[in-house]
Design a protein around this motif. Structure first.
Motif, PDB file in Angstrom:
ATOM      1  N   THR A  44     -77.784  30.767  17.506  1.00 43.53           N
ATOM      2  CA  THR A  44     -76.628  30.171  17.346  1.00 43.53           C
ATOM      3  C   THR A  44     -75.722  29.750  17.650  1.00 43.53           C
ATOM      4  O   THR A  44     -75.668  29.079  18.909  1.00 43.53           O
ATOM      5  CB  THR A  44     -75.407  31.430  16.313  1.00 43.53           C
ATOM      6  N   MET A  45     -74.448  28.478  17.603  1.00 44.66           N
ATOM      7  CA  MET A  45     -74.029  27.946  17.918  1.00 44.66           C
ATOM      8  C   MET A  45     -72.675  27.559  17.967  1.00 44.66           C
ATOM      9  O   MET A  45     -72.413  27.816  16.318  1.00 44.66           O
ATOM     10  CB  MET A  45     -74.293  26.228  18.383  1.00 44.66           C
ATOM     11  N   GLU A  46     -71.544  26.739  18.504  1.00 46.57           N
ATOM     12  CA  GLU A  46     -69.478  26.587  18.170  1.00 46.57           C
ATOM     13  C   GLU A  46     -69.485  25.267  17.980  1.00 46.57           C
ATOM     14  O   GLU A  46     -69.890  24.788  18.368  1.00 46.57           O
ATOM     15  CB  GLU A  46     -69.301  27.530  19.451  1.00 46.57           C
ATOM     16  N   GLU A  47     -68.916  25.359  16.814  1.00 48.13           N
ATOM     17  CA  GLU A  47     -68.344  24.086  16.615  1.00 48.13           C
ATOM     18  C   GLU A  47     -67.125  24.236  16.528  1.00 48.13           C
ATOM     19  O   GLU A  47     -66.755  24.637  15.598  1.00 48.13           O
ATOM     20  CB  GLU A  47     -68.736  23.234  15.623  1.00 48.13           C
ATOM     21  N   ALA A  48     -66.306  22.694  17.363  1.00 48.73           N
ATOM     22  CA  ALA A  48     -64.547  23.426  17.400  1.00 48.73           C
ATOM     23  C   ALA A  48     -64.370  21.926  15.960  1.00 48.73           C
ATOM     24  O   ALA A  48     -64.471  20.987  15.963  1.00 48.73           O
ATOM     25  CB  ALA A  48     -64.166  23.452  18.345  1.00 48.73           C
ATOM     26  N   ARG A  49     -63.415  22.727  15.459  1.00 45.84           N
ATOM     27  CA  ARG A  49     -62.750  21.528  14.694  1.00 45.84           C
ATOM     28  C   ARG A  49     -61.064  21.872  14.289  1.00 45.84           C
ATOM     29  O   ARG A  49     -60.369  22.492  14.643  1.00 45.84           O
ATOM     30  CB  ARG A  49     -62.890  21.142  13.213  1.00 45.84           C
ATOM     31  N   THR A  50     -60.547  20.050  14.854  1.00 45.71           N
ATOM     32  CA  THR A  50     -58.757  20.445  14.564  1.00 45.71           C
ATOM     33  C   THR A  50     -59.020  19.279  13.243  1.00 45.71           C
ATOM     34  O   THR A  50     -59.132  18.096  13.120  1.00 45.71           O
ATOM     35  CB  THR A  50     -58.336  19.928  15.484  1.00 45.71           C
ATOM     36  N   PHE A  51     -58.459  19.899  12.845  1.00 43.88           N
ATOM     37  CA  PHE A  51     -57.370  19.354  11.583  1.00 43.88           C
ATOM     38  C   PHE A  51     -56.407  18.882  11.358  1.00 43.88           C
ATOM     39  O   PHE A  51     -55.429  18.527  12.070  1.00 43.88           O
ATOM     40  CB  PHE A  51     -57.670  20.105  10.112  1.00 43.88           C
ATOM     41  N   LYS A  52     -55.954  17.080  10.860  1.00 43.36           N
ATOM     42  CA  LYS A  52     -55.112  16.379  11.799  1.00 43.36           C
ATOM     43  C   LYS A  52     -54.606  15.428   9.999  1.00 43.36           C
ATOM     44  O   LYS A  52     -55.917  14.228  10.018  1.00 43.36           O
ATOM     45  CB  LYS A  52     -54.608  15.422  12.591  1.00 43.36           C
ATOM     46  N   PRO A  53     -53.376  15.129   9.467  1.00 38.84           N
ATOM     47  CA  PRO A  53     -53.533  14.191   8.793  1.00 38.84           C
ATOM     48  C   PRO A  53     -53.555  12.627   9.156  1.00 38.84           C
ATOM     49  O   PRO A  53     -52.625  12.864   9.787  1.00 38.84           O
ATOM     50  CB  PRO A  53     -51.912  14.695   7.371  1.00 38.84           C
ATOM     51  N   THR A  54     -53.457  12.228   8.106  1.00 37.81           N
ATOM     52  CA  THR A  54     -53.968  11.116   9.104  1.00 37.81           C
ATOM     53  C   THR A  54     -52.119   9.579   9.547  1.00 37.81           C
ATOM     54  O   THR A  54     -52.405   9.570  10.191  1.00 37.81           O
ATOM     55  CB  THR A  54     -54.481   9.858   8.210  1.00 37.81           C
ATOM     56  N   ASN A  55     -51.690  10.381   8.624  1.00 32.82           N
ATOM     57  CA  ASN A  55     -50.010   9.557   8.808  1.00 32.82           C
ATOM     58  C   ASN A  55     -49.475  10.653   9.784  1.00 32.82           C
ATOM     59  O   ASN A  55     -48.550  10.046  10.086  1.00 32.82           O
ATOM     60  CB  ASN A  55     -48.909   9.842   7.649  1.00 32.82           C
ATOM     61  N   ASN A  56     -49.843  11.759  10.341  1.00 28.97           N
ATOM     62  CA  ASN A  56     -49.238  12.200  11.348  1.00 28.97           C
ATOM     63  C   ASN A  56     -50.298  12.084  13.044  1.00 28.97           C
ATOM     64  O   ASN A  56     -49.850  12.671  13.710  1.00 28.97           O
ATOM     65  CB  ASN A  56     -49.431  13.400  11.449  1.00 28.97           C
ATOM     66  N   LEU A  57     -50.275  11.223  12.819  1.00 30.16           N
ATOM     67  CA  LEU A  57     -50.929  10.405  13.829  1.00 30.16           C
ATOM     68  C   LEU A  57     -50.221   9.877  14.962  1.00 30.16           C
ATOM     69  O   LEU A  57     -49.372   8.640  14.599  1.00 30.16           O
ATOM     70  CB  LEU A  57     -52.441  10.034  13.782  1.00 30.16           C
ATOM     71  N   THR A  58     -49.795  10.321  15.691  1.00 28.04           N
ATOM     72  CA  THR A  58     -48.811   9.677  17.298  1.00 28.04           C
ATOM     73  C   THR A  58     -49.879   9.550  18.139  1.00 28.04           C
ATOM     74  O   THR A  58     -50.461   9.734  18.423  1.00 28.04           O
ATOM     75  CB  THR A  58     -47.925   9.765  16.948  1.00 28.04           C
ATOM     76  N   LYS A  59     -49.097   8.471  19.212  1.00 29.02           N
ATOM     77  CA  LYS A  59     -49.898   8.573  20.081  1.00 29.02           C
ATOM     78  C   LYS A  59     -49.880   9.949  21.782  1.00 29.02           C
ATOM     79  O   LYS A  59     -51.026  10.125  21.956  1.00 29.02           O
ATOM     80  CB  LYS A  59     -49.193   7.341  21.701  1.00 29.02           C
ATOM     81  N   ARG A  60     -49.425  10.516  21.162  1.00 31.29           N
ATOM     82  CA  ARG A  60     -48.968  12.114  21.877  1.00 31.29           C
ATOM     83  C   ARG A  60     -49.577  12.659  20.781  1.00 31.29           C
ATOM     84  O   ARG A  60     -50.165  13.585  21.709  1.00 31.29           O
ATOM     85  CB  ARG A  60     -47.066  12.441  21.066  1.00 31.29           C
ATOM     86  N   THR A  61     -50.103  12.259  19.539  1.00 32.30           N
ATOM     87  CA  THR A  61     -51.091  13.172  18.994  1.00 32.30           C
ATOM     88  C   THR A  61     -52.410  12.924  20.264  1.00 32.30           C
ATOM     89  O   THR A  61     -53.143  14.096  20.426  1.00 32.30           O
ATOM     90  CB  THR A  61     -51.738  13.071  18.056  1.00 32.30           C
ATOM     91  N   LEU A  62     -52.479  11.377  19.948  1.00 34.41           N
ATOM     92  CA  LEU A  62     -53.940  11.673  20.849  1.00 34.41           C
ATOM     93  C   LEU A  62     -54.163  11.681  21.867  1.00 34.41           C
ATOM     94  O   LEU A  62     -55.010  12.268  22.129  1.00 34.41           O
ATOM     95  CB  LEU A  62     -53.969  10.182  20.119  1.00 34.41           C
ATOM     96  N   GLU A  63     -53.325  11.749  23.021  1.00 32.18           N
ATOM     97  CA  GLU A  63     -52.575  12.226  23.638  1.00 32.18           C
ATOM     98  C   GLU A  63     -53.213  13.871  24.152  1.00 32.18           C
ATOM     99  O   GLU A  63     -54.426  14.189  24.648  1.00 32.18           O
ATOM    100  CB  GLU A  63     -51.480  12.277  24.629  1.00 32.18           C
ATOM    101  N   LEU A  64     -53.042  14.474  23.215  1.00 34.19           N
ATOM    102  CA  LEU A  64     -53.150  16.123  22.958  1.00 34.19           C
ATOM    103  C   LEU A  64     -54.885  16.228  22.867  1.00 34.19           C
ATOM    104  O   LEU A  64     -55.192  17.074  22.976  1.00 34.19           O
ATOM    105  CB  LEU A  64     -52.518  16.758  22.484  1.00 34.19           C
TER     106      LEU A  64
END
Length: 215
Positions: free
Chosen positions: A125-145
């Motif tokens: 088995t292997m692990e896959e990490a996923r993060t969900f984000k609405p496109t209208n919530n994308l900011t420079k700060r979000t991209l940094e995190l």
């Protein structure tokens, strides 16, 4: 740092086993009853098919993604609200010269929305990490995190991806939502195994009869 109430809360969650375990034993780092303000007011507690436990989602998009992954045969386990070690994310943030996730100037634990366990090879088995984000919530700060999160998983050899709300199979999701609870009669009010046995035979006979008419 320990004087900060949010940091204390996060530290206590780790001590209490949050973000640890697998399958039915896993405890989400953030739970729907933690008084977190979720996006669009969505806080759900959903019985899982793969994990045989209650899943905690904090937004409509997380809930929909959970349904799709719970439906997928290839998914072995789903761990939501998965915490990253704060010492590691702090190190990466410092290396990148990025301000760490914080509240009122005090660093807090970063989480990934989902950690999926999927097959690898014949028996592994292997692990896959996923993060969900609405496109209208994308900011420079979000991209940094996101970059802190991406670097962390890159270092430990786990695939990480961001899932966006664009292109979701809405009708498919609605169908799964309608069927999801039906797999476990024990979570439906007024429904139990005895009731299922009573109604199953006539329903199957009717379905078979209708199928024969199409032939």
């Amino acid at each position: 740092m320990v004087s900060n109430p949010v940091y204390k809360t996060h530290a206590n969650r780790i001590k209490d086993g949050r973000g640890q375990g697998r399958g039915a034993d896993y405890i989400p780092f953030i739970q729907a009853n933690d008084n977190k303000v979720a996006s669009e007011g969505w806080l759900t507690r959903t019985p899982g098919w793969h994990s045989n436990r209650i899943h905690h989602t904090l937004s409509k998009y997380e809930y929909q993604y959970l349904l799709v992954q719970d439906w997928a045969d290839k998914v072995i386990d789903i761990r939501e609200q998965y915490p990253l070690p704060i010492e590691e994310t702090q190190r990466i943030a410092k290396k990148l010269n990025i301000i760490h996730a914080n509240l009122k100037g005090q660093d807090v634990v970063q989480t990934s929305d989902f950690m999926l366990t999927v097959p690898k090879g014949e028996n592994g088995t292997m692990e896959e990490a996923r993060t969900f984000k609405p496109t209208n919530n994308l900011t420079k700060r979000t991209l940094e995190l996101f970059e802190i999160e991406r670097r962390y998983y890159q270092e430990i050899g786990i695939q990480w991806k961001v899932v966006f709300d664009v292109g979701r199979p809405i009708n498919f999701i609605k169908n799964i939502d309608w069927l999801h609870d039906a797999k476990r009669p024990d979570v439906r009010p007024g429904m139990d195994s005895e009731m299922v046995n009573i109604i199953a035979e006539p329903i199957f006979k009717l379905l078979k009869k209708n199928d024969q008419k199409k032939c």
